[in-house]
Motif scaffolding. Sequence first.
Motif, PDB file in Angstrom:
ATOM      1  N   PRO A  90      25.422  -6.619  34.039  1.00  8.98           N
ATOM      2  CA  PRO A  90      26.205  -6.181  35.197  1.00  8.98           C
ATOM      3  C   PRO A  90      27.090  -4.965  34.917  1.00  8.98           C
ATOM      4  O   PRO A  90      27.195  -4.065  35.761  1.00  8.98           O
ATOM      5  CB  PRO A  90      27.040  -7.424  35.534  1.00  8.98           C
ATOM      6  N   ALA A  91      27.726  -4.915  33.735  1.00 11.01           N
ATOM      7  CA  ALA A  91      28.606  -3.794  33.415  1.00 11.01           C
ATOM      8  C   ALA A  91      27.825  -2.484  33.320  1.00 11.01           C
ATOM      9  O   ALA A  91      28.262  -1.444  33.811  1.00 11.01           O
ATOM     10  CB  ALA A  91      29.355  -4.060  32.111  1.00 11.01           C
ATOM     11  N   MET A  92      26.655  -2.541  32.682  1.00 11.87           N
ATOM     12  CA  MET A  92      25.825  -1.343  32.558  1.00 11.87           C
ATOM     13  C   MET A  92      25.324  -0.875  33.923  1.00 11.87           C
ATOM     14  O   MET A  92      25.359   0.318  34.241  1.00 11.87           O
ATOM     15  CB  MET A  92      24.642  -1.631  31.629  1.00 11.87           C
ATOM     16  N   LEU A  93      24.876  -1.809  34.747  1.00 13.36           N
ATOM     17  CA  LEU A  93      24.379  -1.443  36.068  1.00 13.36           C
ATOM     18  C   LEU A  93      25.486  -0.871  36.943  1.00 13.36           C
ATOM     19  O   LEU A  93      25.256   0.066  37.722  1.00 13.36           O
ATOM     20  CB  LEU A  93      23.744  -2.666  36.745  1.00 13.36           C
ATOM     21  N   GLU A  94      26.682  -1.408  36.801  1.00 13.93           N
ATOM     22  CA  GLU A  94      27.821  -0.870  37.551  1.00 13.93           C
ATOM     23  C   GLU A  94      28.100   0.572  37.134  1.00 13.93           C
ATOM     24  O   GLU A  94      28.369   1.439  37.969  1.00 13.93           O
ATOM     25  CB  GLU A  94      29.066  -1.737  37.327  1.00 13.93           C
ATOM     26  N   LEU A  95      28.030   0.840  35.837  1.00 11.33           N
ATOM     27  CA  LEU A  95      28.255   2.191  35.339  1.00 11.33           C
ATOM     28  C   LEU A  95      27.175   3.145  35.832  1.00 11.33           C
ATOM     29  O   LEU A  95      27.475   4.293  36.201  1.00 11.33           O
ATOM     30  CB  LEU A  95      28.301   2.178  33.811  1.00 11.33           C
ATOM     31  N   VAL A  96      25.932   2.681  35.868  1.00  8.82           N
ATOM     32  CA  VAL A  96      24.834   3.504  36.383  1.00  8.82           C
ATOM     33  C   VAL A  96      25.124   3.915  37.827  1.00  8.82           C
ATOM     34  O   VAL A  96      24.939   5.077  38.219  1.00  8.82           O
ATOM     35  CB  VAL A  96      23.497   2.744  36.283  1.00  8.82           C
ATOM     36  N   LEU A  97      25.592   2.974  38.632  1.00 11.09           N
ATOM     37  CA  LEU A  97      25.911   3.268  40.030  1.00 11.09           C
ATOM     38  C   LEU A  97      27.103   4.210  40.142  1.00 11.09           C
ATOM     39  O   LEU A  97      27.131   5.103  40.999  1.00 11.09           O
ATOM     40  CB  LEU A  97      26.185   1.972  40.793  1.00 11.09           C
ATOM     41  N   GLU A  98      28.097   4.029  39.283  1.00 11.42           N
ATOM     42  CA  GLU A  98      29.272   4.898  39.302  1.00 11.42           C
ATOM     43  C   GLU A  98      28.911   6.345  38.982  1.00 11.42           C
ATOM     44  O   GLU A  98      29.532   7.280  39.492  1.00 11.42           O
ATOM     45  CB  GLU A  98      30.321   4.399  38.304  1.00 11.42           C
ATOM     46  N   LEU A  99      27.908   6.517  38.146  1.00 11.29           N
ATOM     47  CA  LEU A  99      27.464   7.863  37.799  1.00 11.29           C
ATOM     48  C   LEU A  99      26.678   8.512  38.938  1.00 11.29           C
ATOM     49  O   LEU A  99      26.405   9.709  38.907  1.00 11.29           O
ATOM     50  CB  LEU A  99      26.600   7.833  36.536  1.00 11.29           C
ATOM     51  N   GLY A 100      26.284   7.723  39.925  1.00 10.78           N
ATOM     52  CA  GLY A 100      25.512   8.255  41.047  1.00 10.78           C
ATOM     53  C   GLY A 100      24.049   8.462  40.727  1.00 10.78           C
ATOM     54  O   GLY A 100      23.381   9.314  41.327  1.00 10.78           O
ATOM     55  N   ALA A 101      23.528   7.671  39.775  1.00  6.47           N
ATOM     56  CA  ALA A 101      22.125   7.817  39.388  1.00  6.47           C
ATOM     57  C   ALA A 101      21.198   7.446  40.538  1.00  6.47           C
ATOM     58  O   ALA A 101      21.448   6.493  41.271  1.00  6.47           O
ATOM     59  CB  ALA A 101      21.824   6.947  38.171  1.00  6.47           C
ATOM     60  N   VAL A 102      20.114   8.209  40.674  1.00  8.13           N
ATOM     61  CA  VAL A 102      19.113   7.921  41.698  1.00  8.13           C
ATOM     62  C   VAL A 102      17.807   7.433  41.071  1.00  8.13           C
ATOM     63  O   VAL A 102      16.857   7.108  41.778  1.00  8.13           O
ATOM     64  CB  VAL A 102      18.850   9.156  42.589  1.00  8.13           C
ATOM     65  N   ALA A 103      17.769   7.405  39.745  1.00  9.65           N
ATOM     66  CA  ALA A 103      16.611   6.862  39.019  1.00  9.65           C
ATOM     67  C   ALA A 103      17.087   6.422  37.641  1.00  9.65           C
ATOM     68  O   ALA A 103      18.162   6.826  37.187  1.00  9.65           O
ATOM     69  CB  ALA A 103      15.496   7.903  38.901  1.00  9.65           C
ATOM     70  N   VAL A 104      16.300   5.561  36.991  1.00 13.36           N
ATOM     71  CA  VAL A 104      16.687   5.005  35.689  1.00 13.36           C
ATOM     72  C   VAL A 104      15.465   4.956  34.782  1.00 13.36           C
ATOM     73  O   VAL A 104      14.370   4.614  35.222  1.00 13.36           O
ATOM     74  CB  VAL A 104      17.268   3.581  35.836  1.00 13.36           C
TER      75      VAL A 104
END
Length: 202
Positions: A90-104
């Motif tokens: 959850p913490a990593m996914l939250e950070l991904v969203l905070e960065l505004g990522a559109v792909a992973v």
Amino acid sequence: MARIRLKDLRSLSVAVVHPPDANGQTILDQLGRIGCRTDHIWPPEKGLASKVDVVFAGVFFDSQEQMKAMLRRAEKPAPAIIAVIDYENPAMLELVLELGAVAVTSKPVRSFGIMTNMVVARDCQQRQIDLQQKMAKLEKKLAGQKIIAKAKSILMEMHGFSEAAAFETIRKQAMSKRTSIEDMAQAIINANELLSGKPVDV
């Protein structure tokens, strides 16, 4: 639906913000094979070059604030962010969203999937830009309509015009002055403020 062409990808400027390890090198090597213009950046404090289209961003908790600050400083329109992660929680996914990522893309990074992520990220970015432009046009149109409505109200009150007659007066004046209806409406509002001595909210 627009056809994706390899030459379109080759025209992109791509930043790889990742430590110089095997994963970062895999990304750089694949981008080189595609033919993109690439820039390897680490640590993220160095900042992005101008006019970057896509960023492969290595996501690490100990450098998250520097990464966020770097991406905030990016030129507009903002680049498409592809997060590079080594595990899911959850913490990593939250950070991904905070960065505004559109792909992973996940580690260990493989060559397969890098091009797909770029195409998806670029498409999402372009859709966001298109939506922002449409919103800006709508906001401008609504603001113009508000100004015209206020100018019509002034003419109706001052001269007893009907709403249609007030609009026609503004339109004819705009044509004679070779300006837009919105600008003429604003001129009427400004003149009314000057004569009344009170500012009029629009």
